[in-house]
Design a protein around this motif. Structure first.
Motif, short mmCIF file in Angstrom:
data_model
loop_
_atom_site.label_atom_id
_atom_site.label_comp_id
_atom_site.label_asym_id
_atom_site.label_seq_id
_atom_site.Cartn_x
_atom_site.Cartn_y
_atom_site.Cartn_z
N THR A 76 0.82 -1.22 0.00
CA THR A 76 0.00 0.00 0.00
C THR A 76 0.85 1.27 0.00
OG1 THR A 76 -0.17 -0.26 2.41
CG2 THR A 76 -2.02 -1.05 1.09
N TRP A 77 2.09 1.16 0.44
CA TRP A 77 2.98 2.34 0.46
C TRP A 77 3.31 2.80 -0.96
CZ3 TRP A 77 7.54 1.44 -2.06
CH2 TRP A 77 7.94 0.11 -2.20
N ALA A 78 3.12 1.92 -1.96
CA ALA A 78 3.43 2.28 -3.34
C ALA A 78 2.20 2.80 -4.10
CB ALA A 78 3.99 1.06 -4.07
N GLU A 79 1.09 3.01 -3.40
CA GLU A 79 -0.14 3.44 -4.05
C GLU A 79 -0.40 4.93 -3.84
OE1 GLU A 79 -3.19 1.17 -2.27
OE2 GLU A 79 -2.26 -0.77 -2.68
N HIS A 80 -1.08 5.53 -4.81
CA HIS A 80 -1.64 6.87 -4.69
C HIS A 80 -0.64 7.88 -4.12
CE1 HIS A 80 -5.35 4.80 -5.53
NE2 HIS A 80 -5.27 4.11 -4.40
N LEU A 81 0.47 8.04 -4.80
CA LEU A 81 1.44 9.02 -4.35
C LEU A 81 0.83 10.42 -4.42
CD1 LEU A 81 4.77 7.88 -6.07
CD2 LEU A 81 3.88 7.26 -3.83
N LYS A 82 1.13 11.21 -3.41
CA LYS A 82 0.67 12.61 -3.41
C LYS A 82 1.45 13.40 -4.45
CE LYS A 82 -0.32 12.38 1.55
NZ LYS A 82 0.01 12.93 2.90
N ALA A 83 0.86 14.51 -4.89
CA ALA A 83 1.52 15.34 -5.90
C ALA A 83 2.90 15.80 -5.42
CB ALA A 83 0.64 16.54 -6.23
N GLN A 84 3.00 16.12 -4.13
CA GLN A 84 4.27 16.57 -3.58
C GLN A 84 5.30 15.44 -3.59
OE1 GLN A 84 5.34 19.53 -2.73
NE2 GLN A 84 7.33 18.79 -2.00
N GLU A 85 4.86 14.23 -3.28
CA GLU A 85 5.77 13.08 -3.27
C GLU A 85 6.26 12.75 -4.67
OE1 GLU A 85 3.93 10.68 0.59
OE2 GLU A 85 3.08 10.38 -1.40
N GLU A 86 5.35 12.84 -5.64
CA GLU A 86 5.74 12.58 -7.03
C GLU A 86 6.75 13.62 -7.51
OE1 GLU A 86 3.23 13.43 -10.71
OE2 GLU A 86 2.95 11.27 -10.43
N ALA A 87 6.46 14.89 -7.22
CA ALA A 87 7.37 15.96 -7.63
C ALA A 87 8.73 15.81 -6.95
CB ALA A 87 6.76 17.32 -7.29
N GLN A 88 8.72 15.45 -5.67
CA GLN A 88 9.97 15.28 -4.95
C GLN A 88 10.77 14.12 -5.52
OE1 GLN A 88 11.16 17.30 -2.63
NE2 GLN A 88 13.05 16.10 -2.41
N GLY A 89 10.08 13.05 -5.94
CA GLY A 89 10.76 11.92 -6.54
C GLY A 89 11.46 12.29 -7.84
N PHE A 90 10.78 13.11 -8.67
CA PHE A 90 11.40 13.57 -9.91
C PHE A 90 12.62 14.45 -9.62
CE2 PHE A 90 7.02 13.14 -11.97
CZ PHE A 90 7.33 11.90 -12.49
N ALA A 91 12.47 15.33 -8.63
CA ALA A 91 13.58 16.22 -8.27
C ALA A 91 14.77 15.42 -7.75
CB ALA A 91 13.13 17.24 -7.23
N GLN A 92 14.50 14.40 -6.94
CA GLN A 92 15.58 13.57 -6.40
C GLN A 92 16.31 12.83 -7.53
OE1 GLN A 92 13.46 12.60 -2.06
NE2 GLN A 92 14.00 10.94 -3.45
N HIS A 93 15.56 12.41 -8.52
CA HIS A 93 16.20 11.75 -9.65
C HIS A 93 17.12 12.71 -10.40
CE1 HIS A 93 16.81 9.48 -13.35
NE2 HIS A 93 16.49 10.60 -13.99
#
Length: 458
Positions: A76-93
Motif C-alpha cells: 500500500t505504500w506504493a499506491e496513490h502518491l501525493k503530488a508533492q511526493e511525485e514531484a519530490q521523486g522527480f527532483a531527487q532523480h
C-alpha cells in the motif's frame, strides 16, 4: 501513477501463492485451476537456487520487460502518491539524491522518504519520444507497431530530420559516458541492441560496448571500418571444445598442416584444400552463431568511439521496410541527455485472497512494467527490503536478446580504478554494477530475499 487496488481472480491468486512458498516448506493443499498462468510457466524454466544466501545478487545487464514482486506484507505504500511526493521523486532523480532508509520501515505507508524514493526509482530517459508508438522492445515489435501512424514512412525529408536529431542524442550520451557522467545506455534497433558501459563498470577499466545478436555481415562491416572486437562466447566455446578433445583432430584445426600425408608418402596424390576452403572452414562456426547469443560482439576502449561513428552511418540500423521503416533506434538511459525525454515505469499494486485449507489468506504483489534497466531493478530492491521487512520474491521477465549482455566484459584480474561518483547512481547500485558479470548468457528470472539475504534462479 499507481492504479487502485483490484481484487484478483482465484487463478491468479493461486499462482502468486505458489511463488510465495519457499521450496523447502510444506503448505496446506490449495485449489489449483486447470490452466497454468504465464508466470508459472516462466518459473518452470529457471535453474537451481544457490545453496547459500548472499548479501547481494549478481549484476544483471539484461533489460526486463516486467517484474512481479510478491510479499506477505502489503504494498500500500506504493499506491496513490501525493503530488508533492511525485514531484519530490522527480527532483531527487534529477539531482541524483541518495536516500538512506533504516533496515526496517515500521510504517511504510506513512514514510514519505520511501514513497519519494519509489517514484525516483521508476524514472528513465528515452529517445525518440513518440507516445503513440511502443519504442521498446524493437526486436520483433513489428506486430505492435503495425497499423500505428508513421508519417515519416514515405517522407525521406522527415526521416532525415529524425535521423539527424537521433545522431545528436546518441553523441550526447556517448560524451556523457566518456566523461563518467552517464554509467551506461542502450541502443535498440529492430535487428540488434548495443549496450555502452562506462569505464569502471562490469569489471572493465576501459569503456565497453556489447552488441547482440549479430550477423556475419555486420561483423564484416565492422572489420572493414577498422573496429577491433571479440566474440567472447564463441571463443569460450572453442576453448572448451579444445580442452575436451586435445588429442582428437576437429574441424577447428586450421593450421593447414598436412605433414601426416608426407609420412604416408601420398602427399602428391591427395588434393589439398586451397586457401579459400581453409578460410571457410575457419569461419564455419562463426557463421553458425548468427542471430544467437553466441554472436555477441564485445568492443573495448577507443574502439567504442569508432563504433559510435559506424553506427551513426550504418544503414542497417534503421529498417527500410515494414512497420518500423525510417524509425531511428531507441535510446534508453538512466540519466538525462540531450534530446532525451523523461519517462516513468508503470507500476501497480495488486492484492487478493487465495483459498487454503480451512479458509483464505492474503496475497500481495507489486507489478512493474519495463523497460526496466539494471539500475532500476537494484534501486527497487533497496526499497523493498526495508519496506517488506526483509522478505519478498520477484519474478523477472527479461527481453531475451539482451540476456547475452551478461557475458564477461573484461579479462580476468583486470584492474579497475575509475571514479563514477557523479554518474547518477546510488553508491550501492554502482558497487553492484561495477562487478564482473557472472551470469554468462543467462539472466535472473527469480529473485528472493529472506532475512535480508538474497537467493536467485537464472
Amino acid at each position: 501513477m499507481i492504479s487502485p487496488v483490484l481484487p484478483l481472480c482465484c487463478a491468479l491468486c493461486c499462482s502468486l501463492i505458489q511463488f510465495l512458498e519457499p521450496a523447502c516448506e510444506e503448505k496446506p493443499s490449495r485449489r489449483v485451476e486447470p490452466a497454468e498462468s504465464s508466470d508459472t510457466l516462466a518459473l518452470s524454466k529457471v535453474r537451481n537456487i544457490p545453496s547459500s544466501p548472499r548479501q547481494e545478487f549478481p549484476a544483471d545487464w539484461s533489460i526486463k520487460t516486467r517484474v512481479l514482486f510478491m510479499s506477505s506484507q502489503p504494498f500500500t505504500w506504493a499506491e496513490h502518491l501525493k503530488a508533492q511526493e511525485e514531484a519530490q521523486g522527480f527532483a531527487q532523480h534529477c539531482r541524483a539524491t541518495e536516500t538512506t532508509l533504516p533496515q526496517s520501515v515500521q510504517e511504510p505507508q506513512l514514510c514519505t522518504e520511501l514513497r519519494c524514493a519509489f517514484q525516483q526509482s521508476l524514472v528513465y530517459w528515452l529517445h525518440p519520444s513518440l507516445p503513440w508508438l511502443p519504442l521498446f522492445p524493437r526486436i520483433g515489435a513489428d506486430r505492435k507497431i503495425a497499423g500505428k501512424a508513421c508519417p515519416w514512412a514515405q517522407d525521406e525529408a522527415l526521416q532525415q530530420v529524425l535521423r539527424s536529431d537521433w545522431s545528436v542524442s546518441f553523441t550526447s550520451l556517448y560524451n556523457l559516458l566518456r566523461a563518467r557522467l552517464c554509467p551506461y545506455f542502450y541502443v535498440c534497433s529492430p535487428q540488434f541492441s548495443v549496450l555502452f558501459r562506462a569505464a569502471g563498470l562490469a569489471g572493465s577499466s576501459v569503456p565497453t560496448a556489447a552488441i547482440a545478436p549479430t550477423t556475419r555481415g555486420l561483423r564484416e562491416a565492422m572489420r572493414s571500418e577498422g573496429i577491433e572486437f571479440s566474440l567472447p562466447l564463441l571463443e569460450e566455446s572453442r576453448t572448451r571444445k579444445q580442452k575436451n578433445s586435445e588429442e582428437t583432430p576437429s574441424d577447428d584445426d586450421d593450421d593447414g598442416s598436412f605433414s601426416w600425408l608426407e609420412e604416408m608418402g601420398v602427399q602428391d596424390e591427395v588434393k589439398k584444400p586451397d586457401t579459400i576452403s581453409i578460410q571457410l572452414r575457419k569461419e564455419k562456426h562463426e557463421v553458425q552463431v548468427d542471430h544467437r547469443p553466441e554472436s555477441l560482439v564485445l568492443v573495448r576502449g577507443s574502439n567504442t568511439f569508432t563504433l559510435l561513428n559506424f553506427l551513426i552511418s550504418c544503414r542497417s540500423l534503421v529498417a527500410v521496410a515494414g512497420p518500423q521503416a525510417g524509425l531511428p533506434p531507441t535510446l534508453l538511459s538512466p540519466v538525462a541527455f540531450r534530446g532525451g525525454t523523461m519517462q516513468t515505469l508503470k507500476a501497480r499494486s495488486i492484492s487478493g485472497r487465495a483459498r487454503v485449507q480451512g479458509g483464505f489468506e492474503d496475497v500481495f504483489s507489486l507489478e512493474v512494467l519495463g523497460p526496466i534497466l539494471p539500475h532500476a531493478l537494484h534501486a527497487l530492491t533497496l526499497l523493498l527490503g526495508p519496506a517488506q521487512r526483509g522478505a519478498f520474491r520477484a519474478l523477472l521477465s527479461p527481453h531475451e536478446p539482451s540476456a547475452a549482455f551478461n557475458t564477461r566484459a573484461a579479462p580476468p584480474q583486470e584492474a579497475v580504478h575509475q571514479d563514477l561518483s557523479a554518474c547518477g547512481l546510488h553508491p550501492k547500485t554502482l558497487e553492484q554494477l561495477s562487478q564482473c558479470p557472472t551470469l554468462g548468457k543467462s539472466s535472473i528470472r527469480l529473485l528472493e530475499m529472506k532475512d535480508y539475504a538474497y537467493t536467485w534462479k537464472a
